[in-house]
Design a protein around this motif. Structure first.
Motif, short mmCIF file in Angstrom:
data_model
loop_
_atom_site.label_atom_id
_atom_site.label_comp_id
_atom_site.label_asym_id
_atom_site.label_seq_id
_atom_site.Cartn_x
_atom_site.Cartn_y
_atom_site.Cartn_z
N TYR A 206 -11.61 46.73 74.69
CA TYR A 206 -12.05 48.10 74.98
C TYR A 206 -13.71 48.36 74.66
O TYR A 206 -14.28 49.49 74.28
CB TYR A 206 -11.43 49.35 74.22
N HIS A 207 -14.53 47.33 74.72
CA HIS A 207 -15.88 47.19 74.26
C HIS A 207 -16.79 48.21 74.83
O HIS A 207 -17.60 48.78 74.17
CB HIS A 207 -16.31 45.83 74.49
N ASN A 208 -16.53 48.70 75.96
CA ASN A 208 -17.51 49.71 76.51
C ASN A 208 -16.97 51.15 76.04
O ASN A 208 -17.91 52.18 76.33
CB ASN A 208 -17.39 49.45 78.25
N GLU A 209 -15.90 51.29 75.87
CA GLU A 209 -15.35 52.49 75.19
C GLU A 209 -15.69 52.97 73.85
O GLU A 209 -15.28 54.02 73.27
CB GLU A 209 -13.59 52.86 75.67
N VAL A 210 -15.68 51.78 72.94
CA VAL A 210 -16.22 52.00 71.81
C VAL A 210 -17.45 52.80 71.18
O VAL A 210 -18.67 52.31 71.67
CB VAL A 210 -16.25 50.73 70.87
N LEU A 211 -17.18 53.84 70.49
CA LEU A 211 -18.39 54.69 70.23
C LEU A 211 -18.62 54.60 68.63
O LEU A 211 -19.96 54.99 68.23
CB LEU A 211 -18.03 56.21 70.51
N ARG A 212 -17.80 53.89 67.72
CA ARG A 212 -18.19 53.74 66.51
C ARG A 212 -17.45 52.47 66.16
O ARG A 212 -16.07 52.38 66.44
CB ARG A 212 -18.08 54.67 65.62
N VAL A 213 -17.95 51.77 64.90
CA VAL A 213 -17.38 50.66 64.52
C VAL A 213 -17.23 50.60 62.78
O VAL A 213 -18.19 51.00 62.39
CB VAL A 213 -17.94 49.48 65.00
N GLY A 214 -16.05 50.63 62.31
CA GLY A 214 -15.90 50.70 60.94
C GLY A 214 -14.91 49.93 60.17
O GLY A 214 -13.97 49.22 60.95
N ALA A 215 -14.97 50.02 58.70
CA ALA A 215 -13.81 49.58 57.93
C ALA A 215 -13.99 50.14 56.64
O ALA A 215 -14.84 51.33 56.63
CB ALA A 215 -14.12 48.01 57.63
N VAL A 216 -13.30 50.19 55.82
CA VAL A 216 -13.15 51.09 54.50
C VAL A 216 -14.28 50.77 53.85
O VAL A 216 -15.11 51.63 53.62
CB VAL A 216 -11.85 50.59 53.80
N PHE A 217 -14.70 49.67 53.63
CA PHE A 217 -15.86 49.21 52.66
C PHE A 217 -16.88 48.34 53.58
O PHE A 217 -16.53 47.61 54.59
CB PHE A 217 -15.73 48.44 51.49
N ALA A 218 -18.03 48.09 53.11
CA ALA A 218 -19.08 47.49 54.17
C ALA A 218 -18.90 46.08 54.13
O ALA A 218 -18.65 45.36 55.13
CB ALA A 218 -20.51 47.63 53.45
N ASN A 219 -18.37 45.21 52.74
CA ASN A 219 -17.92 44.00 53.05
C ASN A 219 -16.54 43.63 53.82
O ASN A 219 -16.48 42.54 54.62
CB ASN A 219 -17.43 43.34 51.68
N GLY A 220 -15.85 44.63 54.29
CA GLY A 220 -14.80 44.53 55.06
C GLY A 220 -15.17 44.45 56.54
O GLY A 220 -14.61 43.56 57.39
N LEU A 221 -16.22 45.06 57.05
CA LEU A 221 -16.66 45.12 58.13
C LEU A 221 -17.37 43.92 58.45
O LEU A 221 -17.55 43.11 59.39
CB LEU A 221 -17.76 46.20 58.41
N LEU A 222 -18.33 43.31 57.45
CA LEU A 222 -18.85 41.95 57.45
C LEU A 222 -17.82 40.78 57.70
O LEU A 222 -18.25 39.88 58.37
CB LEU A 222 -19.46 41.80 56.39
N HIS A 223 -16.70 40.99 57.06
CA HIS A 223 -15.51 39.91 57.08
C HIS A 223 -15.01 39.98 58.69
O HIS A 223 -14.95 38.84 59.06
CB HIS A 223 -14.55 40.43 56.15
N ALA A 224 -14.96 41.10 59.04
CA ALA A 224 -14.68 41.34 60.72
C ALA A 224 -15.63 40.59 61.58
O ALA A 224 -15.08 39.70 62.49
CB ALA A 224 -14.46 42.71 61.01
#
Length: 584
Positions: A206-224
């Motif tokens: 769904y890469h063209n439909e994604v309007l925001r990217v997130g996780a609970v904490f910053a390190n969780g997003l970096l892990h992704a």
């Protein structure tokens, strides 16, 4: 959730904050009235009183350790009205990474509805600042943790897991503002690899439909994002062929993508072209070009991840929407597009009854009960420790968060999160807290920048096996392509500069010989990810895990020491004089 509902939610925020003190009085009266016959309130002879004056005069300010015997009775199956008249429906568990065992926070069924009410206010606020979120999807990396049961049969799980599995959350009407790419089966899958793989795969589809990217904490997003850098070729192959990797064996997870995973050679080539050169600068905006912001907590110790997030995202805004804990959800950020260092949370007075301990009147665990300040009476600029009385049976409970009052929205105060209380390094009479250590880390990180190096993560401990004892800082470094590993002298200078940044009591201790030279132990790449996996294996939640900034658990220290690739000591004492002025 349409425009009219958004307006109603915004009006609710205004109503609550304009009448903050009346709402607080009502909340306390409700809590005390409904729990008047509980063992806990009778223990302190409340005798049915529900006014503030009696409450403050008779109920002590407590910590988790004070309540632990009562909580353990409930956990073991005692169904009498110990803390609440309503039955305890489950326990929320703390993340279990800052200290040894997890805390069990009692919860009544009604509390989940209160949390969902606060969370329902977030979308109307963000929509005022970022319109059009109903035209796309959110890519959120969420991970449920396995639930456990107490000996009395009550569920014990992280608050995030409880919300993911809550029927009211799962069965709520479709809201175009809150459609996410991750399948529910992937979120609740307990195999972290399979869960991450499929969540990332769906985010790519769904890469063209994604309007925001997130996780609970910053390190969780970096892990992704790190996961993407490691597994992009497998993900691209799945998208090219329209077949799911055989390593994904969980049946519900496989079924969750069967209708959306179709052969798409063009998308697969796009992903491969963006990733094959291993240039990860701006990778988030390159893969998800329509993303408008990162939805992730970057306050407190999470602030250290801001530069790395900026690198990966190409400078996307970072939105911190809400502030809460396992004990209670507190408030929301009414200016969500502000810079991370400007984030302040407006306290919602309907969530619980709040009191605040002014830090200047708090000496460790010794406090003056008469010094606590009500919600509407805090003073801008001052720092406080937050104390809550909740509907779920916590009375004058010290959460452990230190906040700074930054202003007011109507009559409700706004706070900046400063730190968790009592996260300290100490050898003698010195006391180094989390913000001070982080400030020193930020200072010395500039010394290794010319080498193309950055500090991926850090933690610390005190080593008292030496005489005198000394501080140990564990580093994991990342050296960019074209950079080089810093020389021994650079690490030694980092040790010295860190000591110069620490408080006067520490420097005096070094000068007098009661504290030994600060030591930096450099760890092999991937050490902190391994540490996270270790913590998760012991019960920490993927979503709630935060690298502890100070560790004392011997097995963790043993693990860290097994990953050390070099050690460096401060070559000289930091400057100290009884007349030296402190840096502001």
């Amino acid at each position: 959730m349409g425009g009219n509902d958004h307006n109603e939610k915004l009006e609710f925020i205004e109503e609550m904050t304009k009448n903050a003190d009346k709402v607080q009085e009502k909340v306390l009266r409700e809590i005390l009235t409904r729990n008047a016959n509980t063992e806990y309130l009778n223990r302190y002879k409340m005798d049915g009183a529900n006014d503030r004056e009696t409450f403050k005069a008779r109920i002590p300010v407590v910590t988790y350790e004070d309540l632990k015997p009562d909580i353990e009775r409930i956990a073991e199956g005692d169904k009498s009205a110990i803390l609440t008249a309503d039955p305890i429906s489950e326990f929320f568990t703390s993340s279990g990474t800052s200290a040894g065992e997890r805390k069990l926070i009692p919860v009544i069924k009604e509390e989940v509805h209160r949390i969902l009410l606060l969370l329902s206010l977030l979308t109307p606020v963000i929509n005022l600042n970022v319109p059009g979120l109903d035209k796309g999807k959110g890519l959120y990396f969420y991970f449920a943790k396995s639930e456990t049961k107490t000996t009395g049969g009550l569920l014990a799980q992280p608050i995030t897991t409880s919300l993911y599995k809550n029927k009211n959350v799962r069965n709520r009407p479709l809201d175009p503002y809150n459609i996410i790419t991750s399948p529910y089966a992937a979120i609740i899958c307990l195999d972290s690899f399979q869960s991450m793989y499929v969540q990332m795969l769906c985010g790519l589809i769904y890469h063209n439909e994604v309007l925001r990217v997130g996780a609970v904490f910053a390190n969780g997003l970096l892990h992704a994002i790190k996961f993407l850098t490691q597994h992009w070729s497998d993900l691209a192959r799945d998208i090219e062929t329209g077949t799911l990797n055989k390593s994904i064996t969980d049946k519900p997870v496989r079924e969750s993508v069967q209708d959306i995973l179709k052969p798409d050679p063009n998308l697969a080539k796009f992903i491969s072209d963006e990733c094959k050169d291993e240039n990860w600068n701006g990778i988030i905006t390159r893969i998800w070009p329509n993303a408008k912001y990162l939805d992730v907590i970057v306050t407190g110790t999470m602030a250290q991840y801001i530069p790395t997030l900026e690198y990966y995202s190409g400078g996307l805004p970072m939105v911190c929407k809400a502030y809460g804990s396992s004990e209670c959800f507190f408030g929301l950020n009414l200016k969500p597009m502000c810079k991370p260092d400007e984030v302040s949370y407006t306290i919602m007075p309907n969530m619980c009854y709040y009191e605040f301990i002014p830090l200047e009147t708090s000496f460790g665990d010794e406090i003056n009960n008469n010094s606590l300040v009500d919600l509407v009476n805090v003073e801008v600029g001052k720092e406080y420790e937050v104390v809550v009385t909740t509907y779920s049976g916590l009375y004058r409970y010290r959460v452990g968060d230190v906040l700074q009052a930054t202003g007011f929205h109507n009559a409700a105060p706004q706070f900046k999160f400063i730190k968790r209380k009592n996260v300290l390094l100490s050898i003698n009479t010195d006391k180094t807290d989390e913000p001070e250590l982080q400030k020193a880390m930020q200072h010395v990180s500039d010394l290794i920048k010319p080498y193309g190096a950055s500090i991926v993560e850090y933690t610390s401990c005190t080593d008292t096996s030496t005489i005198p004892g000394h501080y140990v800082i564990y580093w994991e470094l990342l050296v960019k392509e074209g950079g080089k590993w810093p020389e021994k002298e650079v690490f030694e200078k980092c040790c010295s500069e860190m000591e110069e940044e620490l408080n006067i009591v520490y420097r005096e201790g070094r000068a007098s010989g009661v504290i030994g030279p600060l030591e930096i132990r450099v760890l092999k790449r991937g050490s902190f990810e391994e540490l996270m996996h270790y913590a998760i294996s012991r019960g920490a939640s993927n979503d709630q895990y935060k690298t502890p900034k100070c560790v004392s658990f011997p097995p963790i220290i043993e693990l860290l020491n097994s990953w050390v690739i070099s050690t460096h000591f401060s070559p000289a004492c930091p400057k100290w004089s009884p007349h030296r002025k402190e840096k502001k």
